[in-house]
Design an enzyme around this catalytic site. Structure first.
Site, PDB file in Angstrom:
ATOM      1  N   GLN A   1       0.840  -1.190   0.000  1.00 47.62           N
ATOM      2  CA  GLN A   1       0.000   0.000   0.000  1.00 47.62           C
ATOM      3  C   GLN A   1       0.878   1.244   0.000  1.00 47.62           C
ATOM      4  OE1 GLN A   1      -1.122   1.154   3.812  1.00 47.62           O
ATOM      5  NE2 GLN A   1      -3.288   1.346   3.372  1.00 47.62           N
TER       6      GLN A   1
ATOM      7  N   SER B   1       1.116   6.400   2.947  1.00 48.45           N
ATOM      8  CA  SER B   1       1.821   7.376   3.791  1.00 48.45           C
ATOM      9  C   SER B   1       3.033   7.961   3.094  1.00 48.45           C
ATOM     10  CB  SER B   1       2.283   6.709   5.091  1.00 48.45           C
ATOM     11  OG  SER B   1       1.188   6.341   5.867  1.00 48.45           O
TER      12      SER B   1
ATOM     13  N   SER C   1       5.016  -1.734   4.265  1.00 48.66           N
ATOM     14  CA  SER C   1       5.372  -3.118   4.549  1.00 48.66           C
ATOM     15  C   SER C   1       5.142  -3.941   3.292  1.00 48.66           C
ATOM     16  CB  SER C   1       4.565  -3.663   5.736  1.00 48.66           C
ATOM     17  OG  SER C   1       3.214  -3.356   5.598  1.00 48.66           O
TER      18      SER C   1
ATOM     19  N   GLU D   1      -9.470  -1.599   6.468  1.00 50.90           N
ATOM     20  CA  GLU D   1      -8.314  -1.922   7.308  1.00 50.90           C
ATOM     21  C   GLU D   1      -8.746  -2.184   8.743  1.00 50.90           C
ATOM     22  OE1 GLU D   1      -5.435   1.229   7.700  1.00 50.90           O
ATOM     23  OE2 GLU D   1      -3.830  -0.175   8.152  1.00 50.90           O
TER      24      GLU D   1
ATOM     25  N   GLU E   1      -4.146   8.560  18.778  1.00 53.99           N
ATOM     26  CA  GLU E   1      -4.737   9.904  18.844  1.00 53.99           C
ATOM     27  C   GLU E   1      -5.830  10.066  17.782  1.00 53.99           C
ATOM     28  OE1 GLU E   1      -1.500   9.202  19.127  1.00 53.99           O
ATOM     29  OE2 GLU E   1      -1.442   9.696  21.257  1.00 53.99           O
TER      30      GLU E   1
END
Lengths: 397, 357
Positions: A116, A119, A151, A234, A367
């Site tokens: 994926q 990010s 990953s 996810e 968070e």
């Protein structure tokens, strides 16, 4: 052929028939998996012809169990979590017929692994801030940028990729989603060494990578909506079987306490019992969530489960190291390796302690999860957004 | 694995109890009640016990009960916890009823189930399921001794007294009772003294007492769950409407994250409380573990919820006129009732073989 979707009994019958026709011990594993996909018994809630039978989703665990009990070969889901958990549902929801037929079968059988490309160094929790550019060039796109925390990038054949295609509009509106060929020229994967010493993740550099427009998923500019589907999948609970009491990390520490009386102190005893209770509470909450899903009444409890898991894993792995005293000062191996799955149990307590630090960051930080619970479950007002109506190119970076 | 969901019957039961409590026990009247001398709200008790028939939920039908189980009873406890209702449900319809069920005492049980009489187990309210120190002696069907801090002691018609290794029933009029100024004004304590009080033996050992305290602790977890939910709901509603610095205070991450953590703890409290209720309902051998887990967890969650409720309401949360203090006092008292969290963790250490240092 369009008949009524099968119920549990009908599925059981079809699994039985399939196993009779494909002896697990005598069939080559890949051949078996392909046939299982073609029979619609891969993910039963998918449409016919795409590995499913249009059955209710909650019937899947029973099918998986029946295959496992028969000793059927597996598609090693632990190696292709991104593909199975995120790429597949996104392709199903947004892909063209051609894309679905091309990608879903080898994805499910494990012939093609996925990663994926989401990010970026400047876009973590704020994914929509991403800067990787895709520029239209005839029937293809040219992509330039850098991704991080990827990953499986070193093993993957394909990637799901989000890019910026229009910097002139607010950030959520100028994104487009693609399937990226990881063997294409210009894709460079570099291991990213982590706190544990190993490189479980990678950096991926994209330099002039050509992606055919046929590998675009969803409309141009619809990348955020497509990504949201991916990210929601996810966090879908695994369902599956009930976990046993004292499973996971707490079992490791409880066994240590029982086996090594010389390590015991009153303070550690109290900490252990508190963690034991919290673990049991988390386990029962997971079980309750499972029962809700099985009853067709999914609740929002899943959002809290990851939060609780991360906190507990960090507490318990820290407790284990402290309990070990002198041995807690030692580490098993700082060699840089590139594992394809995370294994907490086969490594040293030091590794467990360090790896657990990632649990509150990966897959949505604690968070962000708290924000999600506060806003979507409790209905509290959203965060003040200073970037809402500003073109991406004008945002402070 | 026990069923951790709520059945349709339980959902209907909840709606009925909540409707009645909204009507007859809004927090304003609970608050007004704490200023009165009456040890409990008799009219509310008649409605809960008689009109709704909740007092006899786990009692078999041939004894005048509803023939349901402790699972349904737990749902009533959740609702009573939500409203901090001043009724002797936990003490009479749960603990005393469980003791009489275990002892096989029929006549008094039927009266409790019908809501005609109130009985309480005469032990300090802080007593954990492991048992109480015997402070009362039995001789010739007469009791002598003192028991302090008995919950709903002033409300009781009958006292069930552990004495000299057995369990005795004493008419409350034959005991000397002193009302105690209690931290939890919605469930008041009394000190009880017996000097040759005539008593009837209902059990020759203390097994029924242990079973009653275990069941009570399981049901208390559901009360704590309901109280925590109420505190969260009230607080969330408040922080959405209270503006400071030009925005609702509930838009600040500092509060949002604490409320998200509280919500997560409450989802866990619901799972462990349901599990404990299911285990005592089924007579599961794992019930002592399930109950210890539920008490160790839910005591902390309810207390945290009440404390956050006070804090996040700001100044108004510190006042007598706002109900937050009723929840806090109930939550703190509940965290000591039927064994502290620490007591329950120590019990667990033995039950799951994690011996102390």
């Amino acid at each position: 052929m369009s008949t009524a979707p099968p119920d549990a009994d009908e599925l059981g019958r079809q699994v039985g028939e399939f196993l009779a026709a494909h002896d697990p011990s005598a069939t080559e594993p890949l051949e078996f998996l392909r046939a299982r996909f073609d029979a619609g018994l891969a993910w039963v809630h998918y449409p016919e012809g795409l590995g499913g039978l249009g059955a209710p989703r909650h019937l899947q665990p029973a099918v998986d169990r029946a295959f496992a009990e028969a000793g059927a070969p597996t598609n090693h889901p632990e190696r292709n979590g991104i593909g199975l958990g995120m790429a597949a549902p996104t392709i199903l929801a947004f892909g063209t017929e051609e894309q679905k037929r091309r990608f879903l079968r080898p994805l499910w059988t494990g012939e093609e692994l996925w990663c994926q490309l989401f990010s970026e160094p400047g876009a973590g929790s704020d994914l929509a801030a991403l800067a990787t550019r895709a520029v239209r060039d005839g029937d293809a796109w040219t992509v330039d940028g850098q991704k991080v925390w990827t990953s499986m990038a070193h093993e993957a054949r394909w990637a799901i990729l989000v890019t910026r295609t229009d910097p002139g509009v607010p950030k959520h509106r100028g994104m487009t989603y693609f399937v990226c060929d990881m063997t294409a020229p210009g894709v460079e994967v570099r291991p990213l060494r982590q706190i544990t010493g190993e490189a479980e993740f990678n950096e991926v550099f994209l330099t002039g990578v050509r992606i055919p427009d046929a590998h675009r998923l969803g409309e141009v500019g619809q990348g955020w909506q497509v990504s949201t589907t991916t990210l929601m999948n996810e966090r879908v609970a695994i369902g599956g079987n009930a976990a046993p009491r004292e499973g996971g990390m707490i079992g490791v520490v409880a066994a240590l306490w029982r086996d090594r009386p010389e390590l015991r102190t009153p303070g550690l005893h109290d900490a252990l019992l508190r963690a034991w209770v919290e673990t049991e509470a988390a386990r029962l909450t997971g079980e309750r969530l499972r029962q809700q899903l099985a009853a067709g009444r999914p609740g929002p409890e899943g959002s809290g489960a990851k939060l609780a898991f991360a906190k507990l894993n960090q507490e318990v792995s820290g407790l284990e190291l402290e309990m070990l005293g002198e041995d807690g000062l030692r580490y098993d191996d700082w060699t840089m390796r590139r594992p394809t799955e995370v294994d907490f149990t086969r490594r040293s307590p030091g590794y467990r302690y360090l790896r657990a630090k990632g649990n509150s960051i990966e897959g949505g930080t604690s968070e962000i999860l708290r924000n999600i619970i506060a806003e979507r479950v409790l209905g509290l007002p959203g965060e003040i957004r200073v970037d809402k109506d500003v073109a991406w190119k004008d945002l402070p970076k | 694995m026990s069923d951790l969901l709520y059945s349709e019957i339980e959902t209907d039961l909840r709606a009925g109890v909540r409707g009645l409590l909204d009507d007859k026990a809004p927090w304003t009247s609970v608050l007004a009640g704490v200023e009165k001398d009456a040890p409990y709200d008799a009219e509310l008790w008649r409605a809960v016990a008689g009109q709704l028939g909740c007092a006899g939920l786990p009692v078999p039908e041939d004894l005048g009960g509803a023939g349901a189980t402790w699972r349904e009873t737990a749902v009533v406890m959740e609702e009573l916890g939500r409203s901090a209702a001043p009724v002797p449900f936990l003490t009479s319809a749960v603990v005393a009823t469980a003791a009489l069920l275990a002892a096989g005492e029929r006549e008094l049980l039927a009266e409790l189930a019908a809501g005609e009489r109130i009985a309480v187990l005469a032990v300090p309210f802080s007593t954990p399921p492991g048992g109480a120190a015997a402070t009362v002696r039995a001789a010739d069907e007469a009791l002598t001794g003192e028991v302090t801090s008995v919950a709903d002691g002033m409300a009781a018609d009958v006292l069930l007294v552990p004495a000299s290794g057995g369990l005795y029933a004493v008419d409350a009029a034959d005991a000397r009772r002193t009302a105690v100024t209690s931290l939890d004004m919605t469930r008041r304590l009394a000190d009880v003294a017996f000097s040759g009080a005539p008593a009837r033996r209902v059990a020759g050992d203390l097994d029924a007492v242990r079973a009653a305290l275990l069941t009570g602790a399981a049901m208390l977890a559901s009360e704590q769950l309901g109280l925590a939910e109420r505190c969260l709901d009230d607080t969330v509603a408040y922080v959405k409407t209270r503006y400071q610095f030009g925005r609702p205070v509930g838009s600040y991450q500092g509060l949002k994250h604490r409320l998200a953590d509280l919500w997560t703890s409450i989802t866990q409290a619901r799972a462990v409380a349901r599990h404990a209720a299911s285990c005592v309902a089924a007579g599961d051998g794992d019930a002592p573990i399930a109950v210890a887990v539920a008490q160790a967890h839910c005591s902390a969650v309810a207390l945290k919820a009440a404390e956050e409720c006070v804090q996040m309401h700001g100044g108004i949360g510190f006042t007598w006129e706002h109900p937050a203090h009723l929840y806090l006092k109930r939550a703190k008292a509940d965290s000591i009732a039927l064994g502290t969290a620490d007591h329950h963790r120590a019990a667990l250490a033995e039950l799951v073989d994690l011996p102390p240092a």
